[in-house]
Enzyme design. Structure first.
Site, PDB file in Angstrom:
ATOM      1  N   GLY A 196      45.865  42.381 -28.595  1.00  0.00           N
ATOM      2  CA  GLY A 196      46.445  41.469 -29.593  1.00  0.00           C
ATOM      3  C   GLY A 196      46.020  41.707 -31.023  1.00  0.00           C
ATOM      4  O   GLY A 196      46.698  41.279 -31.960  1.00  0.00           O
TER       5      GLY A 196
ATOM      6  N   ASP B 215      43.099  38.414 -32.268  1.00  0.00           N
ATOM      7  CA  ASP B 215      44.329  37.783 -32.726  1.00  0.00           C
ATOM      8  C   ASP B 215      44.213  36.266 -32.792  1.00  0.00           C
ATOM      9  O   ASP B 215      44.608  35.644 -33.767  1.00  0.00           O
ATOM     10  CB  ASP B 215      45.524  38.197 -31.834  1.00  0.00           C
ATOM     11  CG  ASP B 215      45.286  37.966 -30.343  1.00  0.00           C
ATOM     12  OD1 ASP B 215      44.165  37.564 -29.949  1.00  0.00           O
ATOM     13  OD2 ASP B 215      46.228  38.191 -29.555  1.00  0.00           O
TER      14      ASP B 215
ATOM     15  N   ASP C  16      41.425  30.730 -28.888  1.00  0.00           N
ATOM     16  CA  ASP C  16      42.055  29.653 -28.111  1.00  0.00           C
ATOM     17  C   ASP C  16      40.932  28.862 -27.438  1.00  0.00           C
ATOM     18  O   ASP C  16      40.314  28.016 -28.074  1.00  0.00           O
ATOM     19  CB  ASP C  16      43.050  30.287 -27.128  1.00  0.00           C
ATOM     20  CG  ASP C  16      43.856  29.268 -26.346  1.00  0.00           C
ATOM     21  OD1 ASP C  16      43.998  28.130 -26.824  1.00  0.00           O
ATOM     22  OD2 ASP C  16      44.344  29.592 -25.256  1.00  0.00           O
TER      23      ASP C  16
ATOM     24  N   GLY D 220      38.186  30.214 -26.647  1.00  0.00           N
ATOM     25  CA  GLY D 220      37.002  30.826 -27.246  1.00  0.00           C
ATOM     26  C   GLY D 220      36.213  31.706 -26.288  1.00  0.00           C
ATOM     27  O   GLY D 220      35.299  32.416 -26.709  1.00  0.00           O
TER      28      GLY D 220
ATOM     29  N   THR E  44      36.948  34.473 -24.683  1.00  0.00           N
ATOM     30  CA  THR E  44      37.028  35.926 -24.912  1.00  0.00           C
ATOM     31  C   THR E  44      36.042  36.348 -25.995  1.00  0.00           C
ATOM     32  O   THR E  44      35.249  37.280 -25.814  1.00  0.00           O
ATOM     33  CB  THR E  44      38.452  36.329 -25.334  1.00  0.00           C
ATOM     34  OG1 THR E  44      39.364  35.903 -24.329  1.00  0.00           O
ATOM     35  CG2 THR E  44      38.566  37.833 -25.518  1.00  0.00           C
ATOM     36  N   LEU E  45      36.076  35.646 -27.115  1.00  0.00           N
ATOM     37  CA  LEU E  45      35.210  36.035 -28.228  1.00  0.00           C
ATOM     38  C   LEU E  45      33.738  35.878 -27.858  1.00  0.00           C
ATOM     39  O   LEU E  45      32.908  36.721 -28.213  1.00  0.00           O
ATOM     40  CB  LEU E  45      35.550  35.194 -29.458  1.00  0.00           C
ATOM     41  CG  LEU E  45      35.230  35.846 -30.789  1.00  0.00           C
ATOM     42  CD1 LEU E  45      35.903  37.199 -30.938  1.00  0.00           C
ATOM     43  CD2 LEU E  45      35.640  34.936 -31.937  1.00  0.00           C
TER      44      LEU E  45
ATOM     45  N   LYS F  34      43.580  28.001 -32.623  1.00  0.00           N
ATOM     46  CA  LYS F  34      44.415  26.910 -32.104  1.00  0.00           C
ATOM     47  C   LYS F  34      43.593  25.626 -32.093  1.00  0.00           C
ATOM     48  O   LYS F  34      42.519  25.589 -31.485  1.00  0.00           O
ATOM     49  CB  LYS F  34      44.855  27.250 -30.683  1.00  0.00           C
ATOM     50  CG  LYS F  34      46.336  27.176 -30.479  1.00  0.00           C
ATOM     51  CD  LYS F  34      46.682  27.343 -29.027  1.00  0.00           C
ATOM     52  CE  LYS F  34      47.380  28.662 -28.798  1.00  0.00           C
ATOM     53  NZ  LYS F  34      47.886  28.771 -27.405  1.00  0.00           N
TER      54      LYS F  34
ATOM     55  N   ASP G 299      51.415  38.335 -27.701  1.00  0.00           N
ATOM     56  CA  ASP G 299      52.478  38.576 -26.723  1.00  0.00           C
ATOM     57  C   ASP G 299      52.721  37.373 -25.821  1.00  0.00           C
ATOM     58  O   ASP G 299      51.881  36.485 -25.683  1.00  0.00           O
ATOM     59  CB  ASP G 299      52.102  39.752 -25.817  1.00  0.00           C
ATOM     60  CG  ASP G 299      51.042  39.353 -24.797  1.00  0.00           C
ATOM     61  OD1 ASP G 299      49.960  38.909 -25.228  1.00  0.00           O
ATOM     62  OD2 ASP G 299      51.308  39.455 -23.583  1.00  0.00           O
TER      63      ASP G 299
ATOM     64  N   ARG H  60      55.075  41.489 -29.415  1.00  0.00           N
ATOM     65  CA  ARG H  60      53.951  41.838 -30.300  1.00  0.00           C
ATOM     66  C   ARG H  60      54.447  42.410 -31.627  1.00  0.00           C
ATOM     67  O   ARG H  60      53.766  42.365 -32.633  1.00  0.00           O
ATOM     68  CB  ARG H  60      53.049  42.882 -29.625  1.00  0.00           C
ATOM     69  CG  ARG H  60      52.308  42.382 -28.390  1.00  0.00           C
ATOM     70  CD  ARG H  60      51.217  43.376 -28.001  1.00  0.00           C
ATOM     71  NE  ARG H  60      50.743  43.207 -26.636  1.00  0.00           N
ATOM     72  CZ  ARG H  60      49.776  42.379 -26.261  1.00  0.00           C
ATOM     73  NH1 ARG H  60      49.183  41.614 -27.146  1.00  0.00           N
ATOM     74  NH2 ARG H  60      49.399  42.310 -24.996  1.00  0.00           N
TER      75      ARG H  60
HETATM   76  P1  IMP Z   1      40.640  32.585 -25.327  1.00  0.00           P
HETATM   77  O1  IMP Z   1      39.663  33.409 -24.517  1.00  0.00           O
HETATM   78  O2  IMP Z   1      41.090  31.377 -24.572  1.00  0.00           O
HETATM   79  O3  IMP Z   1      40.145  32.235 -26.697  1.00  0.00           O
HETATM   80  O4  IMP Z   1      41.958  33.413 -25.442  1.00  0.00           O
HETATM   81  C1  IMP Z   1      42.005  34.552 -26.097  1.00  0.00           C
HETATM   82  C2  IMP Z   1      43.196  35.393 -25.724  1.00  0.00           C
HETATM   83  O5  IMP Z   1      44.242  34.691 -25.018  1.00  0.00           O
HETATM   84  C3  IMP Z   1      43.789  35.880 -27.001  1.00  0.00           C
HETATM   85  O6  IMP Z   1      43.149  37.071 -27.445  1.00  0.00           O
HETATM   86  C4  IMP Z   1      45.232  36.072 -26.623  1.00  0.00           C
HETATM   87  O7  IMP Z   1      45.440  37.381 -26.117  1.00  0.00           O
HETATM   88  C5  IMP Z   1      45.495  35.073 -25.524  1.00  0.00           C
HETATM   89  N1  IMP Z   1      46.179  33.875 -26.071  1.00  0.00           N
HETATM   90  C6  IMP Z   1      45.688  32.634 -26.228  1.00  0.00           C
HETATM   91  N2  IMP Z   1      46.600  31.800 -26.762  1.00  0.00           N
HETATM   92  C7  IMP Z   1      47.711  32.554 -26.972  1.00  0.00           C
HETATM   93  C8  IMP Z   1      49.017  32.262 -27.528  1.00  0.00           C
HETATM   94  O8  IMP Z   1      49.351  31.150 -27.961  1.00  0.00           O
HETATM   95  N3  IMP Z   1      49.881  33.306 -27.555  1.00  0.00           N
HETATM   96  C9  IMP Z   1      49.574  34.557 -27.112  1.00  0.00           C
HETATM   97  N4  IMP Z   1      48.358  34.874 -26.607  1.00  0.00           N
HETATM   98  C10 IMP Z   1      47.444  33.867 -26.529  1.00  0.00           C
HETATM   99 MG    MG Z   2      47.985  38.103 -24.745  1.00  0.00          MG
END
Ligand code: IMP
Ligand code: MG
Length: 183
Positions: free
Chosen positions: A38, A93, A96, A98, A100-101, A124, A152, A158
């Protein structure tokens, strides 16, 4: 699909984030680690607004998922540069939940950098499940599923030059079997 952030506003947000990053690091060398897939569009635009000596590498985050549920995260970090004693900026990207980071940050911290900070194009609102907050944020957005500018839905969209929110009708269950997908 509804446009949420225009191409012009994206450019302005990237420039503002770049100027905050420049205020933080000045002329110090920086290693940028992009979180695939992303990050690609935001990273490509961001780095062209940064003028310190800069190295780039990537970590790939992916998860096994069924139609709706996201499975455990897997990180592929074979192509990371040596970051011992370096200042590192993670670029993703969207922030959400958090998770992943947080996981990428924990991985990079084991590599003994001097510092690790993070920049995300989008955050978000009201979704975070972790203590960590990104150091640099392009845009805060409402809790909607968004695509475009690197983001995506089922690996599509994308390449849109703007960020759009998908309406419930656009969000259909994935008819395929459970699959591994880059996030
Ligand atoms: P997290 O680990 O929940 O913060 O999610 C991170 C990953 O989920 C991002 O790097 C995106 O690839 C995917 N993601 C989360 N929300 C969205 C969205 O609204 N649209 C597309 N991808 C998302
Ligand atoms: Mg994605």
């Amino acid at each position: 699909m509804r446009e949420l952030i225009s191409t012009d506003d994206l450019h302005e947000g990237i420039c503002q984030m770049a100027s905050q990053i420049t205020s933080c690091y000045g002329e110090q060398p920086l290693t940028v680690i992009g979180v695939l897939t992303g990050c690609v569009v935001a990273l490509a635009d961001l780095i062209r607004q940064l003028h310190m000596p800069l190295r780039i590498c990537f970590v790939e985050a992916s998860s096994y998922r069924g139609a709706t549920e996201r499975g455990p995260l897997q990180l592929q970090a074979e192509s990371l540069l040596d970051v011992v004693g370096r200042d590192v900026l993670l670029v993703d990207d969207i922030f959400d939940t958090g998770h992943t980071l947080v996981e990428v940050m924990q991985l990079v911290e084991t590599l003994k950098p001097n510092s690790v900070r993070s920049a995300v194009l989008l955050r978000k609102l009201g979704r975070q499940e972790v203590e960590l907050q990104p150091d640099f944020v392009g845009f805060d957005i409402p809790d909607e599923f968004v695509v475009g500018y690197g983001l995506d839905y089922q690996d599509l969209y994308r390449n849109l030059p703007f960020v759009a929110a998908l309406d419930p009708d656009d969000l259909q269950a994935d008819p395929r079997q459970e699959s591994r997908s880059e996030i």
